[in-house]
Design an enzyme around this catalytic site. Structure first.
Site, PDB file in Angstrom:
ATOM      1  N   CYS A  64       0.859  -1.178   0.000  1.00 35.56           N
ATOM      2  CA  CYS A  64       0.000   0.000   0.000  1.00 35.56           C
ATOM      3  C   CYS A  64       0.900   1.234   0.000  1.00 35.56           C
ATOM      4  O   CYS A  64       2.121   1.112   0.043  1.00 35.56           O
ATOM      5  CB  CYS A  64      -0.891  -0.032   1.237  1.00 35.56           C
ATOM      6  SG  CYS A  64      -2.382   0.950   1.114  1.00 35.56           S
ATOM      7  N   CYS A 100      -3.889  -0.612  -3.120  1.00 32.52           N
ATOM      8  CA  CYS A 100      -4.333   0.743  -3.440  1.00 32.52           C
ATOM      9  C   CYS A 100      -3.744   1.129  -4.789  1.00 32.52           C
ATOM     10  O   CYS A 100      -2.714   0.609  -5.206  1.00 32.52           O
ATOM     11  CB  CYS A 100      -3.948   1.743  -2.351  1.00 32.52           C
ATOM     12  SG  CYS A 100      -2.203   2.170  -2.272  1.00 32.52           S
ATOM     13  N   CYS A 131       4.513   0.611  -8.075  1.00 34.23           N
ATOM     14  CA  CYS A 131       5.107  -0.632  -7.574  1.00 34.23           C
ATOM     15  C   CYS A 131       6.463  -0.885  -8.218  1.00 34.23           C
ATOM     16  O   CYS A 131       6.589  -0.863  -9.442  1.00 34.23           O
ATOM     17  CB  CYS A 131       4.177  -1.804  -7.879  1.00 34.23           C
ATOM     18  SG  CYS A 131       4.738  -3.349  -7.160  1.00 34.23           S
TER      19      CYS A 131
END
Length: 152
Positions: free
Chosen positions: A11, A83, A90
């Protein structure tokens, strides 16, 4: 399954949704998963996340907000972004880690919007409870639901 799956919930700040997911995974799936959580940043543990998880018998009080870099040497099988910000930013993981996006609404953001409208603390906590329950439902499907799920 002879070996546990190493699964990281990612997240933005590792303060709420990813912490709830790790807590649920440890409670419901510790026989099949090694569950971890981290953030693109670290924001500390959200006290309302702790409160609503305690309500359902999941203790995350000892969890700590961790940065994704802490897992550079962990042989992850799957990274679940919870999220959209974490999904969009990422990092690339070494090895064969698959990235799967399963987004959940942001309870602190929803609660702040309700607070601005004068909603009670209880109504604000309901935002956390709803997302907590949605995360539980998702975690209950693991690891089978990950088969064929790709990052698209």
């Amino acid at each position: 399954m002879s070996q546990k799956l190493n699964l990281l919930f990612l997240c933005t700040g590792n303060s709420c949704r990813s912490q709830m997911a790790e807590g649920w995974a440890r409670k419901l799936k510790s026989d099949r998963l090694n569950a971890y959580s981290a953030g693109i940043e670290t924001h500390g543990l959200n006290p309302n996340a702790v409160k609503v998880m305690t309500e359902v018998g999941v203790d995350i009080t000892e969890h700590r907000s961790q940065h994704i870099d802490a897992f550079a040497e962990v042989p992850l099988d799957v990274v679940v972004t919870v999220c959209s910000h974490a999904h969009e930013t990422c990092p690339i993981f070494p090895g064969d880690a698959r990235v799967v996006h399963v987004g959940f609404e942001d309870p602190p953001k929803m609660a702040r919007a309700l607070a601005a409208q004068g909603a009670s603390e209880e109504k604000q906590l309901d935002c956390y409870r709803r997302v907590r329950d949605e995360i539980r439902a998702f975690v209950a499907t693991l690891p089978e639901s990950l088969k064929g799920n790709t990052d698209e």
